[in-house]
Design a protein around this motif. Structure first.
Motif, PDB file in Angstrom:
ATOM      1  N   ALA A 108       0.892  -1.353  -0.032  1.00 57.98           N
ATOM      2  CA  ALA A 108       0.014  -0.030   0.049  1.00 57.98           C
ATOM      3  C   ALA A 108       0.933   1.223  -0.184  1.00 57.98           C
ATOM      4  CB  ALA A 108      -1.035  -0.065   1.171  1.00 57.98           C
ATOM      5  N   SER A 109       1.986   1.168   0.728  1.00 51.92           N
ATOM      6  CA  SER A 109       2.866   2.303   0.762  1.00 51.92           C
ATOM      7  C   SER A 109       3.494   2.809  -0.597  1.00 51.92           C
ATOM      8  CB  SER A 109       4.066   2.197   1.850  1.00 51.92           C
ATOM      9  OG  SER A 109       4.744   1.158   1.420  1.00 51.92           O
ATOM     10  N   GLU A 110       3.451   1.888  -1.875  1.00 56.67           N
ATOM     11  CA  GLU A 110       3.767   2.050  -2.752  1.00 56.67           C
ATOM     12  C   GLU A 110       2.825   2.684  -3.945  1.00 56.67           C
ATOM     13  OE1 GLU A 110       7.204   2.067  -4.373  1.00 56.67           O
ATOM     14  OE2 GLU A 110       7.829   2.117  -1.984  1.00 56.67           O
ATOM     15  N   TYR A 111       1.669   1.976  -3.783  1.00 51.54           N
ATOM     16  CA  TYR A 111       0.639   1.925  -4.745  1.00 51.54           C
ATOM     17  C   TYR A 111       0.199   3.303  -5.367  1.00 51.54           C
ATOM     18  CZ  TYR A 111      -4.207   0.542  -6.679  1.00 51.54           C
ATOM     19  OH  TYR A 111      -5.096   0.418  -7.380  1.00 51.54           O
ATOM     20  N   ARG A 112      -0.018   4.359  -4.278  1.00 48.46           N
ATOM     21  CA  ARG A 112      -0.358   5.650  -4.954  1.00 48.46           C
ATOM     22  C   ARG A 112       0.478   6.199  -5.698  1.00 48.46           C
ATOM     23  NH1 ARG A 112      -1.997   8.869  -0.111  1.00 48.46           N
ATOM     24  NH2 ARG A 112      -0.299   7.557   0.859  1.00 48.46           N
ATOM     25  N   TYR A 113       1.783   6.016  -5.337  1.00 45.98           N
ATOM     26  CA  TYR A 113       2.908   6.883  -5.965  1.00 45.98           C
ATOM     27  C   TYR A 113       3.506   6.297  -7.274  1.00 45.98           C
ATOM     28  CZ  TYR A 113       2.483   8.166  -1.308  1.00 45.98           C
ATOM     29  OH  TYR A 113       1.887   8.419   0.186  1.00 45.98           O
ATOM     30  N   ARG A 114       2.978   5.044  -7.692  1.00 51.01           N
ATOM     31  CA  ARG A 114       3.419   4.609  -9.075  1.00 51.01           C
ATOM     32  C   ARG A 114       2.209   5.060 -10.222  1.00 51.01           C
ATOM     33  NH1 ARG A 114       0.785  -0.046 -11.291  1.00 51.01           N
ATOM     34  NH2 ARG A 114      -0.200  -1.463  -9.708  1.00 51.01           N
ATOM     35  N   SER A 115       1.392   5.904  -9.771  1.00 51.91           N
ATOM     36  CA  SER A 115       0.023   6.381 -10.422  1.00 51.91           C
ATOM     37  C   SER A 115      -0.326   5.146 -11.133  1.00 51.91           C
ATOM     38  CB  SER A 115       0.490   7.459 -11.605  1.00 51.91           C
ATOM     39  OG  SER A 115       1.512   7.012 -12.400  1.00 51.91           O
ATOM     40  N   PRO A 116      -0.984   4.231 -10.635  1.00 53.86           N
ATOM     41  CA  PRO A 116      -1.692   2.840 -11.100  1.00 53.86           C
ATOM     42  C   PRO A 116      -2.792   3.165 -12.062  1.00 53.86           C
ATOM     43  CG  PRO A 116      -2.421   3.315  -8.627  1.00 53.86           C
ATOM     44  CD  PRO A 116      -1.142   4.510  -9.017  1.00 53.86           C
ATOM     45  N   ILE A 117      -2.922   2.341 -12.862  1.00 56.79           N
ATOM     46  CA  ILE A 117      -3.991   2.602 -13.838  1.00 56.79           C
ATOM     47  C   ILE A 117      -5.204   1.829 -13.174  1.00 56.79           C
ATOM     48  CG2 ILE A 117      -4.775   2.025 -16.346  1.00 56.79           C
ATOM     49  CD1 ILE A 117      -1.602   1.882 -16.821  1.00 56.79           C
ATOM     50  N   ILE A 118      -5.921   2.761 -12.512  1.00 60.39           N
ATOM     51  CA  ILE A 118      -7.270   2.289 -11.811  1.00 60.39           C
ATOM     52  C   ILE A 118      -8.400   2.827 -12.689  1.00 60.39           C
ATOM     53  CG2 ILE A 118      -8.503   2.232  -9.906  1.00 60.39           C
ATOM     54  CD1 ILE A 118      -5.979   3.559  -8.274  1.00 60.39           C
ATOM     55  N   THR A 119      -9.287   1.743 -13.044  1.00 59.67           N
ATOM     56  CA  THR A 119     -10.572   2.102 -13.922  1.00 59.67           C
ATOM     57  C   THR A 119     -11.561   1.537 -13.293  1.00 59.67           C
ATOM     58  OG1 THR A 119      -9.940   0.200 -15.253  1.00 59.67           O
ATOM     59  CG2 THR A 119      -9.251   2.169 -16.327  1.00 59.67           C
ATOM     60  N   PRO A 120     -12.955   2.126 -13.778  1.00 62.33           N
ATOM     61  CA  PRO A 120     -13.924   1.776 -13.156  1.00 62.33           C
ATOM     62  C   PRO A 120     -14.308   0.184 -13.407  1.00 62.33           C
ATOM     63  CG  PRO A 120     -14.516   3.894 -14.381  1.00 62.33           C
ATOM     64  CD  PRO A 120     -12.740   3.225 -14.850  1.00 62.33           C
ATOM     65  N   ASP A 121     -13.632  -0.442 -14.371  1.00 60.10           N
ATOM     66  CA  ASP A 121     -13.714  -2.105 -14.385  1.00 60.10           C
ATOM     67  C   ASP A 121     -12.574  -2.717 -13.588  1.00 60.10           C
ATOM     68  OD1 ASP A 121     -11.759  -1.545 -16.046  1.00 60.10           O
ATOM     69  OD2 ASP A 121     -12.900  -2.142 -17.868  1.00 60.10           O
ATOM     70  N   THR A 122     -11.943  -1.863 -12.792  1.00 58.38           N
ATOM     71  CA  THR A 122     -11.044  -2.588 -11.780  1.00 58.38           C
ATOM     72  C   THR A 122     -11.700  -2.890 -10.457  1.00 58.38           C
ATOM     73  OG1 THR A 122      -9.352  -1.045 -12.677  1.00 58.38           O
ATOM     74  CG2 THR A 122      -8.771  -2.398 -10.814  1.00 58.38           C
TER      75      THR A 122
END
Ligand code: F6R
Length: 367
Positions: free
Chosen positions: A85-99
């Protein structure tokens, strides 16, 4: 309070059969053949629309997520990414409504995990939380919540919460597979039946705690060791390594068994302990050849194997511990238990404060 146990950690290790039963309770149909998850509010159509899954968590919960990835990919055939979790936000993850974003947190209060949840929701993803605490921040903010019924976990080192998270992932994987149609009813009922045997199989492992105490006492004299495994055995190796580090303060590293020869083998010297998790039939020969690589360089190898394979593996290792046979995907729910006990007894042998290891807190509410 400790119900006759010397430490909360030991009590919680022994509570695992009950935690498995409680986490399964009410989530398996009366005929014992399929999974019902009333807490998941997604429609079948929404579930069939999930294009990818992100599993986000910290520490031990992250390690449960590594097994969760294998479970969901194997059963439901949806691609899964795992992040701490401490990395997730900072790698600009590709989060889409079908995720579908799955956050895993025993306490439901871990700051990084909560921040990841909020970021996922901001991007329009549906968030499913797997947590042990009803009414926790994570539980309140997620769209769907699966409560692991492990009961309160007091020891800083997580044991029954981790294994209950595995049970939650098995249930979820089957539920998704059934809804999407990637697995037929006969297969689902086979897995459900095998899950029903897990509590008793854990009890059988616990009966041999004394053997693991001896293993741990000799390990406690070392300052470095390795854990190796492939596939879900590697995920379990990582959890075993973390558990040992946090309470015994012995340095260890977990390696994908096939990766050793790309550098780490240089660290293998006479007498260094290597704990090898080897439960996956399809990877069996490959891991065995990695065991031979470290043996040839003087390592002292302890192997966790399935019952029935003692003789064959026994020829290549120094010590063996057999775990009851289950389906390959379910093996982590058994193979982690001896590693928890090894960590516990090693910590004890070193005279550490088992339940309250130095520098650590049960709930990490800072980022
Ligand atoms: C290790 C341990 C930690 C937690 C981590 C996440 O034994 O307990 O690694 O797993 O701090 O905590 P939760 O699950 O409460 O989010």
């Amino acid at each position: 309070e400790k119900a006759g146990f010397d430490h909360f950690m030991l009590k919680e290790i022994y509570e695992q059969p009950k935690a498995y039963r409680n986490t399964m309770m009410g989530r398996i149909t009366d005929d014992g053949k399929s999974v019902v998850l009333k807490e998941i509010g997604m429609t079948a159509e929404q579930i069939r629309g999930i294009r990818k899954v992100h599993i986000v968590a910290c520490g031990t919960a992250f390690h449960a997520g590594l097994v969760g990835k294998s479970v969901i990919e194997n059963l439901a055939r949806i691609p899964v990414e795992t992040d701490v979790a401490s990395e997730y936000r900072y790698r600009s993850p590709i989060i889409t409504p079908d995720t579908l974003v799955i956050v895993v947190s025993q306490s439901g209060e871990t700051a990084d995990t909560l921040a990841a949840l909020r970021e996922a929701k901001r991007c329009g993803a549906r968030v499913l939380a797997i947590t042990n605490v009803v009414g926790s921040s994570v539980a309140r903010e997620a769209d769907d919540v699966m409560i692991t019924q492990a009961g309160p976990e007091i020891a800083v080192a997580s044991t029954k919460a981790y294994t209950s998270q595995l049970i939650a992932f098995y249930l979820l994987g089957l539920f998704l597979a059934d809804t999407i149609g990637t697995r037929d009813a006969a297969y689902v009922s086979e897995v459900v039946a095998a899950m029903g045997e897990l509590p008793e199989q854990v009890e059988r492992i616990l009966e041999h705690a004394e053997v693991l105490k001896q293993v741990a006492e000799s390990l406690s004299k070392h300052n470095n060791l390795f854990f190796i495994g492939r596939g879900v055995d590697f995920a379990v190796a990582q959890e075993g390594s973390l558990k040992l580090k946090e309470i015994s303060y012995i340095h260890s590293e977990a390696y994908a068994a096939g990766e050793l020869k790309h550098g780490t083998l240089a660290l293998i010297e006479e007498g260094i302990p290597v704990i090898s998790v080897i439960t996956q039939e399809d990877l069996y020969e490959k891991t065995l050849s990695n065991i031979k690589e470290v043996k040839a360089r003087g390592a002292h190898v302890l192997a966790l194997v399935n019952e029935g394979q003692e003789e064959e593996v026994g020829k290549s290792v120094d010590e063996l511990f057999a775990i009851p046979k289950t389906l390959p995907l379910l093996a982590p729910a058994l193979s982690v238990v001896p590693l928890q006990l090894i960590a516990y007894f090693a910590s004890l042998a070193r005279g550490n404060d088992v339940d309250k290891p130095r520098n650590l807190a049960k709930s990490v509410t800072v980022e």
